[in-house]
Design a protein around this motif. Sequence first.
Motif, mmCIF file in Angstrom:
data_model
loop_
_atom_site.group_PDB
_atom_site.id
_atom_site.type_symbol
_atom_site.label_atom_id
_atom_site.label_comp_id
_atom_site.label_asym_id
_atom_site.label_seq_id
_atom_site.Cartn_x
_atom_site.Cartn_y
_atom_site.Cartn_z
ATOM 1 N N ALA A 318 130.310 109.214 120.734
ATOM 2 C CA ALA A 318 128.900 108.180 120.721
ATOM 3 C C ALA A 318 128.741 107.471 119.436
ATOM 4 C CB ALA A 318 127.597 108.955 121.309
ATOM 5 N N GLY A 319 129.667 107.350 118.649
ATOM 6 C CA GLY A 319 129.745 106.743 117.527
ATOM 7 C C GLY A 319 129.246 105.453 117.584
ATOM 8 N N GLY A 320 129.588 104.411 118.835
ATOM 9 C CA GLY A 320 129.288 103.153 118.837
ATOM 10 C C GLY A 320 127.687 102.959 119.224
ATOM 11 N N ALA A 321 127.122 103.964 119.738
ATOM 12 C CA ALA A 321 125.742 103.912 120.268
ATOM 13 C C ALA A 321 124.843 103.824 119.009
ATOM 14 C CB ALA A 321 125.469 105.001 121.227
ATOM 15 N N PHE A 322 124.644 102.577 118.238
ATOM 16 C CA PHE A 322 124.053 102.835 117.169
ATOM 17 C C PHE A 322 122.462 102.189 117.519
ATOM 18 C CE2 PHE A 322 126.515 98.950 117.162
ATOM 19 C CZ PHE A 322 125.565 98.039 117.413
ATOM 20 N N GLY A 323 122.321 101.825 118.728
ATOM 21 C CA GLY A 323 120.971 101.383 119.236
ATOM 22 C C GLY A 323 120.229 102.469 119.797
ATOM 23 N N MET A 324 120.654 103.788 119.394
ATOM 24 C CA MET A 324 119.950 104.828 119.960
ATOM 25 C C MET A 324 118.235 104.866 119.886
ATOM 26 S SD MET A 324 120.322 107.403 122.236
ATOM 27 C CE MET A 324 122.114 107.190 122.255
ATOM 28 N N LYS A 325 117.952 104.415 118.537
ATOM 29 C CA LYS A 325 116.390 104.476 118.609
ATOM 30 C C LYS A 325 115.812 103.797 119.557
ATOM 31 C CE LYS A 325 115.730 106.054 113.971
ATOM 32 N NZ LYS A 325 115.002 106.066 112.605
ATOM 33 N N HIS A 326 116.365 102.548 119.922
ATOM 34 C CA HIS A 326 115.907 101.554 121.000
ATOM 35 C C HIS A 326 116.016 102.276 122.389
ATOM 36 C CE1 HIS A 326 115.570 98.515 118.404
ATOM 37 N NE2 HIS A 326 116.822 97.967 118.177
ATOM 38 N N ILE A 327 117.004 102.964 122.456
ATOM 39 C CA ILE A 327 117.112 103.706 123.597
ATOM 40 C C ILE A 327 116.166 104.886 123.944
ATOM 41 C CG2 ILE A 327 118.813 105.169 125.096
ATOM 42 C CD1 ILE A 327 121.128 103.561 123.864
ATOM 43 N N LYS A 328 115.960 105.395 122.912
ATOM 44 C CA LYS A 328 115.038 106.607 122.912
ATOM 45 C C LYS A 328 113.644 106.154 123.380
ATOM 46 C CE LYS A 328 112.826 109.981 120.123
ATOM 47 N NZ LYS A 328 112.877 111.223 120.821
ATOM 48 N N GLU A 329 113.204 104.812 122.649
ATOM 49 C CA GLU A 329 111.745 104.391 122.941
ATOM 50 C C GLU A 329 111.680 103.791 124.295
ATOM 51 O OE1 GLU A 329 109.131 104.458 121.017
ATOM 52 O OE2 GLU A 329 110.185 105.870 119.891
ATOM 53 N N THR A 330 112.969 103.234 124.736
ATOM 54 C CA THR A 330 112.789 102.490 126.097
ATOM 55 C C THR A 330 112.816 103.618 127.183
ATOM 56 O OG1 THR A 330 114.111 100.581 125.164
ATOM 57 C CG2 THR A 330 114.157 101.033 127.555
ATOM 58 N N ILE A 331 113.510 104.901 127.211
ATOM 59 C CA ILE A 331 113.431 105.922 127.856
ATOM 60 C C ILE A 331 112.080 106.422 127.975
ATOM 61 C CG2 ILE A 331 114.408 108.232 128.619
ATOM 62 C CD1 ILE A 331 117.003 107.380 127.424
ATOM 63 N N LYS A 332 111.567 106.683 126.776
ATOM 64 C CA LYS A 332 110.012 107.233 126.745
ATOM 65 C C LYS A 332 109.169 106.493 127.470
ATOM 66 C CE LYS A 332 106.537 108.636 123.149
ATOM 67 N NZ LYS A 332 106.144 108.250 121.836
ATOM 68 N N HIS A 333 109.392 105.011 127.277
ATOM 69 C CA HIS A 333 108.466 104.150 128.288
ATOM 70 C C HIS A 333 108.814 104.112 129.600
ATOM 71 C CE1 HIS A 333 106.639 100.330 129.353
ATOM 72 N NE2 HIS A 333 107.906 99.981 129.952
ATOM 73 N N PHE A 334 110.013 104.315 129.969
ATOM 74 C CA PHE A 334 110.220 104.752 131.419
ATOM 75 C C PHE A 334 109.447 106.058 131.714
ATOM 76 C CE2 PHE A 334 114.709 102.864 131.058
ATOM 77 C CZ PHE A 334 114.200 101.660 131.155
ATOM 78 N N ALA A 335 109.370 106.912 131.062
ATOM 79 C CA ALA A 335 108.785 108.341 131.642
ATOM 80 C C ALA A 335 107.358 108.020 131.671
ATOM 81 C CB ALA A 335 109.076 109.134 130.520
ATOM 82 N N ASN A 336 106.578 107.422 130.654
ATOM 83 C CA ASN A 336 105.269 107.147 130.691
ATOM 84 C C ASN A 336 104.781 106.172 131.895
ATOM 85 O OD1 ASN A 336 105.011 108.575 128.331
ATOM 86 N ND2 ASN A 336 104.844 106.646 126.906
ATOM 87 N N VAL A 337 105.672 105.100 131.883
ATOM 88 C CA VAL A 337 105.178 104.059 133.160
ATOM 89 C C VAL A 337 105.284 104.747 134.459
ATOM 90 C CG1 VAL A 337 105.960 102.248 134.497
ATOM 91 C CG2 VAL A 337 105.894 102.022 131.935
ATOM 92 N N LEU A 338 106.333 105.612 134.769
ATOM 93 C CA LEU A 338 106.560 106.420 135.761
ATOM 94 C C LEU A 338 105.276 107.393 136.046
ATOM 95 C CD1 LEU A 338 110.246 107.188 136.225
ATOM 96 C CD2 LEU A 338 109.021 105.475 137.550
#
Length: 459
Positions: A318-338
């Motif tokens: 996963a070395g190329g997934a340097f946007g993981m902090k954006h991914i984490k915040e976006t997934i957290k947003h998904f959980a909260n909205v649902l």
Amino acid sequence: MRKTAGRGRMNSDYTGVVLPLMDEYVATPQKPAQAPWMAKVKNNKFGSGMERLSNELTAFVNYMARSPPEIDARNYFTQSIISAIDSYFPDTEHTVRLYGSDATSLGLPLSDIDVMISAPSLRRVNPYHTRDLKVQALRDIQQLFARAGFNLFSTIRDEATIPILEIEDVGTGLEMDISFEEPHSAQGLEDVKSWCAHYGHRQLISLYLPLKHALNMRKLGLGSATTPYQGGAGSYVLLCMVIVFMETRYQELCSIWRQKPLSPGRTFVAMLKFWGEEFNFETTAIMVNPPSLIPKQAYLPAFIFEVRSPFDGSTNVAGGAFGMKHIKETIKHFANVLAERILEVDRMQAVHPYGFNHQRGLLDPPGMTCGVLGSIIGGNYETFEERRSKIRKFGERIQALGLVGAPQHETEATPAGGPARPVGSVGRLKGYGGQALPFIPATKPFVPPHLRGLDDSQF
């Protein structure tokens, strides 16, 4: 070709944010938000918010299943390209295999097709020159397609970790990535198939597919290999995340709630909460052999997600997934909205005048036209539907011409609630009764210039 612009590779830490939808999915007054799978939802006016989410997840998976014409179109395109690639190589040692989501039936309707070339002749040369030879071979194949009469957009990603020839059929928009087989490619494919068998294809896809699509809609599910400097989590990384959740947190939740299996809705929300809130990407890594949480290697920056390779135990896939902090915040947003939408539905069952009525069913709370799941993946699906329609119409045309044989990498769309269909690798023009494909001219096999008489003594 793909029009996704890179974000630029990050060299320092940053603050993660919830990323918005890509322009093509943004709703407007003229094109309001849609959730096309809602037409397939059955009895969704009854039950709790979590039950509604479970029903909608099932409907979403069924909506994303490819129809027979879509499958036939992909098979025909794949077989045509493989036939042309076969003509490039001088002997039968070289084979072309289907990889990626099409080989495991985990793909979205518009997912690109991944094929890999097994080239023993390239493995026998000096390893320092292998990469250059692969790039040259991809350039030769690119020229071969032009001579063979294909109407393609094409580009070579020679700066990617693995050199890739990306092609897109002009008429249908079907996309394919062509590369050379890596040492662990075959084993990786078998691992994914074994995961599908172990967890059940239906359960796995109901977690993986909506997560992948939700991130794709925000440029966060695009792999860095084929889209340099995008920083998203590719399909394999997302699948590893699903597997690790199933083997760690899911088992704990089953014990806590004294229920197994958990409903699709409850499992999906729990997975989003795990990756969006509970998991610490800065200090913790994951591995899939066996699936577990492990300490992250100290030298890796905080914004890099580490998924330890199951093959050598040290490489970070996963070395190329340097946007993981954006991914984490976006997934957290998904959980909260649902969670909020589920609570809204439950409140409506208890509060007059929107209460539950066995004759009319549950009235939707305001803003719920896209259902519960649509709160995170609802949007403008006009472009998405247009692209699917092009592929579907091409499949119908080749059906009418009698060019359809037994599909090689899919058999049919998965029916609602039914078992997943088995898949296999693409062979050499199998399934078409030996007929020559009409827009592939007979090409005499030839020896590529850079492979003639090649041996280690030349270096």
